[in-house]
Design a protein around this motif. Structure first.
Motif, PDB file in Angstrom:
ATOM      1  N   UNK A  62     -17.521  14.309   3.463  1.00 17.36           N
ATOM      2  CA  UNK A  62     -17.002  13.529   4.592  1.00 17.36           C
ATOM      3  C   UNK A  62     -18.017  13.217   5.686  1.00 17.36           C
ATOM      4  N   UNK A  63     -19.112  13.955   5.787  1.00 15.52           N
ATOM      5  CA  UNK A  63     -20.127  13.684   6.816  1.00 15.52           C
ATOM      6  C   UNK A  63     -21.479  13.517   6.134  1.00 15.52           C
ATOM      7  N   UNK A  64     -21.655  12.416   5.390  1.00 14.92           N
ATOM      8  CA  UNK A  64     -22.836  12.297   4.526  1.00 14.92           C
ATOM      9  C   UNK A  64     -24.151  12.358   5.307  1.00 14.92           C
ATOM     10  N   UNK A  65     -25.093  13.063   4.708  1.00 21.66           N
ATOM     11  CA  UNK A  65     -26.452  13.140   5.241  1.00 21.66           C
ATOM     12  C   UNK A  65     -27.407  12.767   4.124  1.00 21.66           C
ATOM     13  N   UNK A  66     -28.512  12.153   4.499  1.00 23.73           N
ATOM     14  CA  UNK A  66     -29.574  11.933   3.518  1.00 23.73           C
ATOM     15  C   UNK A  66     -30.163  13.302   3.168  1.00 23.73           C
ATOM     16  N   UNK A  67     -30.602  13.485   1.924  1.00 19.10           N
ATOM     17  CA  UNK A  67     -31.129  14.809   1.525  1.00 19.10           C
ATOM     18  C   UNK A  67     -32.180  15.322   2.494  1.00 19.10           C
ATOM     19  N   UNK A  68     -33.045  14.434   3.014  1.00 18.27           N
ATOM     20  CA  UNK A  68     -34.121  14.889   3.889  1.00 18.27           C
ATOM     21  C   UNK A  68     -33.607  15.259   5.287  1.00 18.27           C
ATOM     22  N   UNK A  69     -32.379  14.870   5.613  1.00 22.11           N
ATOM     23  CA  UNK A  69     -31.831  15.214   6.928  1.00 22.11           C
ATOM     24  C   UNK A  69     -31.201  16.612   6.952  1.00 22.11           C
ATOM     25  N   UNK A 125     -22.858  13.486  13.971  1.00 26.44           N
ATOM     26  CA  UNK A 125     -21.477  13.814  13.606  1.00 26.44           C
ATOM     27  C   UNK A 125     -21.260  15.311  13.453  1.00 26.44           C
ATOM     28  N   UNK A 126     -22.327  16.085  13.384  1.00 29.14           N
ATOM     29  CA  UNK A 126     -22.226  17.552  13.232  1.00 29.14           C
ATOM     30  C   UNK A 126     -22.132  18.260  14.573  1.00 29.14           C
ATOM     31  N   UNK A 158     -10.036  15.523  12.312  1.00 31.34           N
ATOM     32  CA  UNK A 158     -10.777  14.246  12.344  1.00 31.34           C
ATOM     33  C   UNK A 158     -11.261  13.852  10.961  1.00 31.34           C
ATOM     34  N   UNK A 159     -11.539  14.860  10.139  1.00 28.84           N
ATOM     35  CA  UNK A 159     -12.074  14.604   8.794  1.00 28.84           C
ATOM     36  C   UNK A 159     -10.955  14.474   7.768  1.00 28.84           C
ATOM     37  N   UNK A 216     -11.725  20.151   5.135  1.00 25.87           N
ATOM     38  CA  UNK A 216     -12.050  21.575   4.974  1.00 25.87           C
ATOM     39  C   UNK A 216     -10.792  22.441   5.168  1.00 25.87           C
ATOM     40  N   UNK A 217      -9.665  21.888   4.762  1.00 25.48           N
ATOM     41  CA  UNK A 217      -8.402  22.632   4.809  1.00 25.48           C
ATOM     42  C   UNK A 217      -8.505  24.007   4.163  1.00 25.48           C
TER      43      UNK A 217
END
Lengths: 376, 376
Positions: B177-184, B209-210, B233-234, B238-239
């Motif tokens: 739900x909160x995608x990051x690029x691998x390098x991030x 977003x984190x 919000x998501x 993460x229920x």
């Protein structure tokens, strides 16, 4: 190189599983509780020390038999302890140098060496012991031998045999009443070890004078009579040794078998006037040993000491001391207060996690039915 | 090289002396007795294993941080264990592979590494733990957390704080739900560790977003409300984590402080969905940790597991648990039967060897006067 199977352990290193691991822990506790009752206070030396200081106190240990590594902090060689007695001696001689004597210390823990020997294929052993520092008198020996026996009996060991020896006897005889040339001493020792009367007599007429010692071996009282006969021939040269052995043997109860092997030296490289090995019926090899020795103080002088070490692994390997706890299955939604009360009574409880578990499969003899354990 | 003083130990290795050594042993016993009561059975893995099989189960351990030696038998590298959890996993996956699940195992013993780190200067530590193999459910976590607390409280530890974490949370959010690029990902982790909101927002809009996770930290219930707000919000992504944390926290008593740090990762390299650290008032640094993880079976598949390890040395170093036994001086010619009866009542007796000893100097509070202990 081929891949190592994930469950394979190096030769001489092994896992202890239930219930043997618990039996081993229980035996160690009972021994430690017994020696604590006699005023021996626990010390815990580290697994590793500087190789130089450790080997300096291990007279007969070869460096290549130790697990060693270069310390990245000091750039010096570290060694894992192959024995804890030397560490306890170091503590007595340094950090506890000014503690009142006699100083009574106990210890327990694993020891490890890189190379095993043929007699002992295991490279890791569990060692438990007690050291009395400040005396090596016969009175100190009486205490050490009796505490060792009491500790083993408290742990449930029966059929104990104690074998007494006089580690420095040959050296003292050779330097005095039964003189030997320096080059003869080792040959005499070897033939006494082998109990080979013919070979001993063949070394030299001087060596033949040691023949009576071969006969002074076996059940304690008969062997002592032969040792006393030799002492009489020598004009009382070993009076003090005879008196010491008699004093140590006197308070030992009849449920122990006592033997004497006055020239036994294997494993007594540290001991001076007195040594003993401990055996138990049904177990091959000794389960412990002890005796008198000297600790080198920081100023280089010697301090007398007396102690014993037990190596109980062979007992455990042979199935000694396995006691099955009562296992109680706790279904989902059991009363946690009642479960805690039953644990306090000695039950080991196994709680359901999913409701799908079978208590019997989990080796429970009972399950908690409301307030009461019910047998399956 | 200069000579090493005989009493000097390598940095990070130390002796434990009376009474701290006894306090350490007593604490270990109480913890082990408590976990045994909950059905955890003792295993004793060896001090050393083949380096390949040991390191294979220690995901984050560098080979150069281990004490290693070449095995003269197999010509392979041996390594001393820096941790026992991985050994218990090996036992569960191999020799106890066919034992019924859940499998509950306990262990205690020294662990050693060649290089310490700045947070932990000691190179040898005592580790005690319990592992529940076959489940990583919230129910399993409830059991593990509560057994850890009960064990510490049985040992007398008060003022316990448990800090919960969700070790794989960032990876799961980044993959969903909160995608990051691998390098991030690593940069986001670093700024979450530092709780640096400005630096986190500066990485990228995706990283920003984190930000709510920085606020979802601290006292458990307030932090959980913020984590739940993020979850809402998501869309409930993460229920399962929220429900798990709530389930674990529910049965924990009010005498424990609970905190949440959902992105804490230091030391949780093995754990997947759930981890926890244990602290106690008055002691800096954690005294234990645990959580959920996976054991690699012999066929390569994963088995879920949950466990905790305690490292009680800091407690002992801070003076925890020192109880002075009652020491009774036994003059020469005392009644040994009476002395044994008094030991059975809990006295530690110190016997005279020469008649010259002073019981008070030997820290005895009483001496045996006929049949009765008399105070000095």
């Amino acid at each position: 190189m081929t891949t190592i199977p994930p469950g394979l352990l190096p030769e001489g290193l092994s896992d202890r599983l239930p219930p043997q691991a618990e039996a081993s822990a229980r035996l160690a506790r009972r021994v430690l509780d017994t020696v604590a009752g006699h005023g021996y206070e626990r010390v815990m030396p580290p697994l590793a020390e500087f190789e130089d200081t450790l080997v300096g106190r291990l007279k007969t240990m070869r460096a290549q038999d130790l697990v060693r590594a270069i310390d990245p902090v000091s750039q010096r060689s570290l060694a894992l302890r192959p024995d804890m007695t030397a560490q306890v001696g170091r503590i007595a001689a340094t950090r506890l140098a000014s503690a009142p004597r006699p100083l009574r210390l106990s210890y327990a823990g694993p020891v490890i060496r890189l190379r095993a020997n043929q007699l002992r294929p295991e490279r890791e052993r569990f060692q438990i012991g007690a050291e009395l520092i400040g005396s090596d008198s016969a009175t100190a020996a009486v205490e050490i031998v009796n505490v060792a026996i009491e500790a083993l009996q408290a742990a449930g060991v029966t059929g104990i045999t104690i074998d007494f020896t006089l580690p420095d006897l040959i050296d003292n005889l050779a330097a005095g009443p039964l003189p030997l040339a320096p080059e003869e001493i080792e040959a005499v020792r070897t033939e006494l070890d082998a109990k080979d009367a013919g070979a001993l007599a063949a070394i030299s007429p001087a060596a033949a004078a040691y023949l009576p010692l071969i006969e002074a071996t076996g059940p304690f009282h008969a062997a002592m009579e032969r040792l006393e006969a030799l002492n009489a021939e020598l004009g009382g040269a070993i009076d003090s040794r005879i008196a010491g052995l008699r004093a140590i043997a006197k308070p030992i109860g009849w449920d122990i078998t006592l033997t004497l092997d006055p020239t036994e030296r294997h494993g007594f490289e540290y001991q001076n006037w007195f040594g003993f090995s401990i055996f138990a019926d049904g177990f091959t090899g000794e389960i412990g040993r002890g005796g008198s020795y000297a600790i080198t103080r920081a100023d280089g002088s010697d301090e007398p000491a007396m102690g014993f070490s037990l190596y109980p692994d062979p007992l455990i390997d042979a199935g000694f001391g396995g006691e099955a706890p009562r296992r109680l299955f706790l279904p989902l939604h059991h009363d946690p207060v009642r479960a805690a009360a039953l644990r306090a009574e000695g039950w080991h409880s196994i709680a359901a996690l999913t409701g799908q578990e079978n208590g019997e499969t989990l080796r429970c003899s009972h399950w908690l039915d409301g307030d009461e354990p019910r047998a399956y």
